[in-house]
Design an enzyme around this catalytic site. Structure first.
Site, PDB file in Angstrom:
ATOM      1  N   LYS A  49      78.818 -21.578 -38.131  1.00  0.00           N
ATOM      2  CA  LYS A  49      78.639 -22.316 -36.877  1.00  0.00           C
ATOM      3  C   LYS A  49      79.896 -22.273 -36.017  1.00  0.00           C
ATOM      4  CE  LYS A  49      75.286 -25.500 -38.952  1.00  0.00           C
ATOM      5  NZ  LYS A  49      75.267 -24.888 -40.295  1.00  0.00           N
ATOM      6  N   GLU A 108      66.193 -22.154 -47.458  1.00  0.00           N
ATOM      7  CA  GLU A 108      66.442 -23.594 -47.602  1.00  0.00           C
ATOM      8  C   GLU A 108      65.321 -24.399 -46.952  1.00  0.00           C
ATOM      9  OE1 GLU A 108      69.625 -25.210 -44.974  1.00  0.00           O
ATOM     10  OE2 GLU A 108      69.804 -23.117 -44.312  1.00  0.00           O
TER      11      GLU A 108
END
Length: 316
Positions: free
Chosen positions: A164, A30
């Site tokens: 996360k 990304e």
């Protein structure tokens, strides 16, 4: 008569184009980490290190971005420098992708939009530090990352360090199970939590053999499943943040966010920065480290998958 549909414009660098043509392994990356992560020049330096890690793993890196209304698969050094140093480049998720492309715009890709781009470009592996997931309190807010939804739609294997720690990782795993997305832990028994080696949630499968993981990915798609596979590998021991310390920092950050009235799209960034301040910058350092270590594992797994494809395509 309806107008003829035009194909999505995809521009590959010469290196990526040749690698795909020759059946050599490629790993998509990304570009959001370049534009919305560190400040310049540290963001560019980290991007180069991530690409170098993919090469160390035996694959060609293909950092994805949007420019001039086209999906660019592979960024040159000049491209990375521009995206790292210029301000105002928007983050483009999968829901934004058709709008930005149709308008001829540019942007940095997230996990979700990178998965779309990777599948369109014929790249079966993507690497990222961590996935988005189900947010804490999602039972009332319905706040679920588009990363998870896109995983059910794009035939791309995602190599990451789990999700996360600020998310609800038990609900994230429940969502992946419900959507029939295989989750494999590589090098650990538990599902890792980004900069923490363990989320405290046991992974459904542990496989440490690269070739066997490649076989699992191929078998998943051979069975007709439309979506991807998650391969979660933990941060290196020397880079990881203690889970109890991280949880305490997150609890404090959540209290601060409630007092400050922060919610919605701004919450994740607020929490990440608050946790980083509380840990004295250790979580940000761990974030950078895990980007690199995960990319190397992604390079190895893509190489294993390419070897498998080459082997089965040879005539008996």
């Amino acid at each position: 008569m309806s107008p003829k549909r035009s194909a999505i414009p995809i521009v590959r660098t010469e290196e990526v184009r040749e690698a795909l043509h020759e059946g050599r392994p490629v790993v998509a990356l990304e570009s959001n980490v370049i534009t919305h992560g560190l400040s310049y020049p540290h963001n560019a330096e980290t991007a180069y290190e991530v690409e170098a890690a993919v090469r160390k793993g035996g694959s060609v890196p293909a950092t994805v971005c949007i420019e001039d209304g086209a999906i660019r698969v592979g960024m040159t050094e000049r491209d990375i420098e521009r995206f790292a140093s210029e301000s105002g480049i928007p983050k483009v998720s999968s829901r934004d992708l058709p709008v930005v492309l149709a308008r001829g715009g540019r942007g940095a890709t997230t996990v979700a939009s990178s998965l779309v781009a990777a599948e369109l470009a014929g790249i079966p592996f993507f690497s990222s530090a961590g996935l988005g997931g189900v947010h804490r309190g999602a039972e009332t807010t319905m706040d679920i990352s588009s990363d998870l939804v896109q995983l059910t739609r794009s035939k791309v294997a995602v190599v990451c360090a789990g999700a996360k720690m600020i998310l609800d990782l038990r609900l994230t795993m429940e969502y992946l199970e419900t959507q029939c997305v295989p989750v494999i832990s590589h090098g650990c028994d538990d599902f890792p939590a980004f900069y923490c080696a363990s989320s405290g949630v046991r992974a459904p499968h542990r496989i440490d053999d690269d070739d066997l993981i490649a076989e699992v990915v191929a078998t998943h798609w051979a069975a007709g499943h439309p979506g991807g596979v998650v391969v979660a590998t933990p941060p290196r021991e020397e880079d990881a943040v203690d889970r109890a310390e991280a949880e305490a920092a997150i609890a404090d950050a959540l209290d601060r966010a409630e007092r400050d009235g922060v919610s919605g799209q701004g919450l994740t960034k607020y929490l990440m920065r608050a946790v980083d301040r509380t840990t004295g910058g250790r979580t940000a350092q761990a974030n950078m480290a895990v980007l690199i270590s995960t990319a190397e594992v992604g390079g190895r797994l893509a190489a294993a998958y390419a070897r498998r494809q080459t082997h089965i395509s040879r005539p008996a």
